[in-house]
Design a protein around this motif. Sequence first.
Motif, PDB file in Angstrom:
ATOM      1  N   PRO A   1       0.857  -1.197  -0.026  1.00 56.28           N
ATOM      2  CA  PRO A   1      -0.153   0.084  -0.028  1.00 56.28           C
ATOM      3  C   PRO A   1       0.865   1.159  -0.169  1.00 56.28           C
ATOM      4  CG  PRO A   1       0.040  -0.930   2.134  1.00 56.28           C
ATOM      5  CD  PRO A   1       0.804  -1.928   1.299  1.00 56.28           C
TER       6      PRO A   1
ATOM      7  N   LEU B   1      -4.887   6.288  -1.206  1.00 57.84           N
ATOM      8  CA  LEU B   1      -4.102   5.261  -0.882  1.00 57.84           C
ATOM      9  C   LEU B   1      -4.392   4.386  -2.140  1.00 57.84           C
ATOM     10  CD1 LEU B   1      -3.746   3.117   2.343  1.00 57.84           C
ATOM     11  CD2 LEU B   1      -4.499   2.038   0.026  1.00 57.84           C
TER      12      LEU B   1
ATOM     13  N   TYR C   1      -1.840   1.452  -4.451  1.00 65.43           N
ATOM     14  CA  TYR C   1      -0.888   0.065  -4.316  1.00 65.43           C
ATOM     15  C   TYR C   1       0.369   0.343  -5.235  1.00 65.43           C
ATOM     16  CZ  TYR C   1      -4.346  -1.764  -1.250  1.00 65.43           C
ATOM     17  OH  TYR C   1      -5.244  -1.863  -0.079  1.00 65.43           O
TER      18      TYR C   1
ATOM     19  N   CYS D   1      -9.089  11.758  -2.017  1.00 66.89           N
ATOM     20  CA  CYS D   1     -10.072  10.701  -2.136  1.00 66.89           C
ATOM     21  C   CYS D   1     -10.864  10.576  -0.551  1.00 66.89           C
ATOM     22  CB  CYS D   1      -9.606   9.418  -2.384  1.00 66.89           C
ATOM     23  SG  CYS D   1      -8.781   9.233  -4.290  1.00 66.89           S
ATOM     24  N   PHE D   2     -10.187  10.988   0.393  1.00 68.86           N
ATOM     25  CA  PHE D   2     -10.752  11.047   1.817  1.00 68.86           C
ATOM     26  C   PHE D   2     -11.823  12.194   1.765  1.00 68.86           C
ATOM     27  CE2 PHE D   2      -7.295   8.363   1.868  1.00 68.86           C
ATOM     28  CZ  PHE D   2      -7.542   7.074   2.213  1.00 68.86           C
ATOM     29  N   TYR D   3     -12.809  12.278   1.185  1.00 71.85           N
ATOM     30  CA  TYR D   3     -13.424  13.791   1.161  1.00 71.85           C
ATOM     31  C   TYR D   3     -14.918  13.478   2.063  1.00 71.85           C
ATOM     32  CZ  TYR D   3     -16.574  11.594  -2.413  1.00 71.85           C
ATOM     33  OH  TYR D   3     -17.127  10.650  -3.403  1.00 71.85           O
ATOM     34  N   ARG D   4     -14.951  12.216   2.625  1.00 73.03           N
ATOM     35  CA  ARG D   4     -16.217  12.033   3.412  1.00 73.03           C
ATOM     36  C   ARG D   4     -15.772  11.317   4.619  1.00 73.03           C
ATOM     37  NH1 ARG D   4     -19.010   7.514  -0.188  1.00 73.03           N
ATOM     38  NH2 ARG D   4     -17.000   7.046  -0.011  1.00 73.03           N
ATOM     39  N   THR D   5     -16.704  11.596   5.589  1.00 74.28           N
ATOM     40  CA  THR D   5     -16.485  11.122   7.099  1.00 74.28           C
ATOM     41  C   THR D   5     -17.157   9.743   6.783  1.00 74.28           C
ATOM     42  OG1 THR D   5     -18.727  11.857   8.014  1.00 74.28           O
ATOM     43  CG2 THR D   5     -16.881  13.249   8.184  1.00 74.28           C
ATOM     44  N   ILE D   6     -16.832   8.917   7.865  1.00 80.64           N
ATOM     45  CA  ILE D   6     -17.599   7.296   7.784  1.00 80.64           C
ATOM     46  C   ILE D   6     -19.046   7.894   8.089  1.00 80.64           C
ATOM     47  CG2 ILE D   6     -17.351   6.858  10.187  1.00 80.64           C
ATOM     48  CD1 ILE D   6     -16.308   4.202   9.105  1.00 80.64           C
ATOM     49  N   GLY D   7     -19.592   8.826   8.671  1.00 77.67           N
ATOM     50  CA  GLY D   7     -20.786   8.998   8.985  1.00 77.67           C
ATOM     51  C   GLY D   7     -21.668   9.398   7.448  1.00 77.67           C
TER      52      GLY D   7
ATOM     53  N   MET E   1     -22.407   2.349  10.673  1.00 73.97           N
ATOM     54  CA  MET E   1     -22.080   3.228   9.540  1.00 73.97           C
ATOM     55  C   MET E   1     -22.958   3.739   8.518  1.00 73.97           C
ATOM     56  SD  MET E   1     -18.752   0.677   8.998  1.00 73.97           S
ATOM     57  CE  MET E   1     -17.877  -0.101  10.102  1.00 73.97           C
TER      58      MET E   1
ATOM     59  N   LEU F   1     -18.728   0.313   3.005  1.00 74.25           N
ATOM     60  CA  LEU F   1     -17.393  -0.018   3.074  1.00 74.25           C
ATOM     61  C   LEU F   1     -17.063  -1.377   2.225  1.00 74.25           C
ATOM     62  CD1 LEU F   1     -16.373   0.633   6.512  1.00 74.25           C
ATOM     63  CD2 LEU F   1     -16.121   2.177   4.616  1.00 74.25           C
TER      64      LEU F   1
ATOM     65  N   PRO G   1      -7.102  -1.292   4.589  1.00 74.26           N
ATOM     66  CA  PRO G   1      -5.991  -0.471   5.131  1.00 74.26           C
ATOM     67  C   PRO G   1      -6.461   0.758   5.791  1.00 74.26           C
ATOM     68  CG  PRO G   1      -6.032  -0.316   2.904  1.00 74.26           C
ATOM     69  CD  PRO G   1      -7.149  -1.374   3.073  1.00 74.26           C
TER      70      PRO G   1
ATOM     71  N   TYR H   1      -4.399  -2.271   9.598  1.00 72.05           N
ATOM     72  CA  TYR H   1      -5.468  -2.989   8.858  1.00 72.05           C
ATOM     73  C   TYR H   1      -6.728  -2.937   9.903  1.00 72.05           C
ATOM     74  CZ  TYR H   1      -2.441  -3.602   4.889  1.00 72.05           C
ATOM     75  OH  TYR H   1      -1.246  -3.459   3.997  1.00 72.05           O
TER      76      TYR H   1
ATOM     77  N   ILE I   1     -13.273  -0.876  13.463  1.00 70.19           N
ATOM     78  CA  ILE I   1     -13.924   0.504  13.403  1.00 70.19           C
ATOM     79  C   ILE I   1     -14.874   0.660  14.227  1.00 70.19           C
ATOM     80  CG2 ILE I   1     -15.120   1.787  11.771  1.00 70.19           C
ATOM     81  CD1 ILE I   1     -13.930   0.150   9.175  1.00 70.19           C
TER      82      ILE I   1
ATOM     83  N   ARG J   1     -14.956   3.603  17.039  1.00 70.69           N
ATOM     84  CA  ARG J   1     -16.042   4.770  17.190  1.00 70.69           C
ATOM     85  C   ARG J   1     -16.857   4.686  18.801  1.00 70.69           C
ATOM     86  NH1 ARG J   1     -19.999   4.458  11.750  1.00 70.69           N
ATOM     87  NH2 ARG J   1     -20.477   6.535  12.548  1.00 70.69           N
TER      88      ARG J   1
ATOM     89  N   GLU K   1     -11.699  12.012  14.051  1.00 71.44           N
ATOM     90  CA  GLU K   1     -12.475  11.959  12.937  1.00 71.44           C
ATOM     91  C   GLU K   1     -12.146  10.630  12.263  1.00 71.44           C
ATOM     92  OE1 GLU K   1     -14.441  15.471  10.775  1.00 71.44           O
ATOM     93  OE2 GLU K   1     -13.260  14.669   9.199  1.00 71.44           O
ATOM     94  N   ILE K   2     -13.197   9.822  11.573  1.00 70.98           N
ATOM     95  CA  ILE K   2     -12.871   8.839  10.926  1.00 70.98           C
ATOM     96  C   ILE K   2     -13.406   9.085   9.379  1.00 70.98           C
ATOM     97  CG2 ILE K   2     -13.135   6.341  10.183  1.00 70.98           C
ATOM     98  CD1 ILE K   2     -13.651   5.889  13.430  1.00 70.98           C
ATOM     99  N   ARG K   3     -12.416   8.925   8.256  1.00 73.43           N
ATOM    100  CA  ARG K   3     -12.912   9.336   6.939  1.00 73.43           C
ATOM    101  C   ARG K   3     -12.557   8.102   6.117  1.00 73.43           C
ATOM    102  NH1 ARG K   3     -10.227  15.218   6.060  1.00 73.43           N
ATOM    103  NH2 ARG K   3     -11.202  16.388   7.680  1.00 73.43           N
ATOM    104  N   VAL K   4     -13.469   7.925   4.819  1.00 72.46           N
ATOM    105  CA  VAL K   4     -13.461   6.817   4.077  1.00 72.46           C
ATOM    106  C   VAL K   4     -12.986   7.342   2.789  1.00 72.46           C
ATOM    107  CG1 VAL K   4     -14.906   5.065   3.311  1.00 72.46           C
ATOM    108  CG2 VAL K   4     -15.491   6.087   5.480  1.00 72.46           C
TER     109      VAL K   4
ATOM    110  N   ALA L   1     -10.562   2.004   1.817  1.00 75.06           N
ATOM    111  CA  ALA L   1      -9.472   2.480   2.666  1.00 75.06           C
ATOM    112  C   ALA L   1     -10.202   3.600   3.821  1.00 75.06           C
ATOM    113  CB  ALA L   1      -8.434   3.176   1.883  1.00 75.06           C
ATOM    114  N   ILE L   2      -9.192   3.592   4.953  1.00 81.04           N
ATOM    115  CA  ILE L   2      -9.836   4.389   6.007  1.00 81.04           C
ATOM    116  C   ILE L   2      -8.737   5.072   6.390  1.00 81.04           C
ATOM    117  CG2 ILE L   2     -10.366   4.101   8.617  1.00 81.04           C
ATOM    118  CD1 ILE L   2     -12.544   2.972   6.872  1.00 81.04           C
ATOM    119  N   LEU L   3      -9.381   6.457   7.013  1.00 82.98           N
ATOM    120  CA  LEU L   3      -8.399   7.415   7.416  1.00 82.98           C
ATOM    121  C   LEU L   3      -8.715   7.833   8.990  1.00 82.98           C
ATOM    122  CD1 LEU L   3      -5.990   9.562   7.190  1.00 82.98           C
ATOM    123  CD2 LEU L   3      -7.808  11.074   6.106  1.00 82.98           C
TER     124      LEU L   3
END
Lengths: 121, 121
Positions: free
Chosen positions: A15, A29, A31, A99-105, B2, B6, B15, B31, B37, B41, B71-74, B80-82
């Motif tokens: 990655p 992210l 590969y 690419c990480f433009y959204r929160t998980i919510g 969520m 995902l 990742p 990972y 996740i 939260r 914060e958690i982003r997607v 992939a998660i941030l």
Amino acid sequence: MMSVDLAFGENELLPAIAQDAETGEVLMLAYVTEEAIERSRETGEAHYYSRSGEELWHKGGSSGHVQRIEEIRVDCDGDAILYLVDQEGGACHTGYESCFYRTIGGETVGEKVFDPDAVYE
Amino acid sequence: MMSVDLAFGENELLPAIAQDAETGEVLMLAYVTEEAIERSRETGEAHYYSRSGEELWHKGGSSGHVQRIEEIRVDCDGDAILYLVDQEGGACHTGYESCFYRTIGGETVGEKVFDPDAVYE
């Protein structure tokens, strides 16, 4: 050409995180293969391995949204890569800078920087 | 819990990048499972999946070097998660603030923030 041993897995991929060298924003992210890293170092522009296309991928090769490499870092275990880059346009095919433009919510927190319809035909 | 779908792969892992929410420094890549996740939260502290130990991993659970989740982003593809975090101590087991403390050429560029011999017995 490499000095740090890299721990490529069975699929010969690692990655790779792309981070904006100036703002610190995490852009994407993807590969990389050993070949992708070598091409990044040789050309100064980020290369990855496209898992869907199963080929070397020069990021921005068609869109023009290249990532100029400022530095490549390796993590402690040699199993992840960090590209510090100067991003042309935006990193995400959706038009967002990252690419990480959204929160998980599901909240949009990123900035849209181009119109994907105008870039990708 | 969520809201964003995902795209967990066959191994049910994604990742996850941990980034210092204040400085923007990329701290590590590990990972996560869906359970990791959810625990992140629920508890407000970063959880991962340890591939070597094959178990849920509460980062800093033994060392005290926890990562408080801001914060958690997607990413765009949901694969992939941030984690944006407030890192206690350092993220790397070597004592560096970030696991990405070396360039690919082998130069040390990161900052050492603790003595691993004093933290890990």
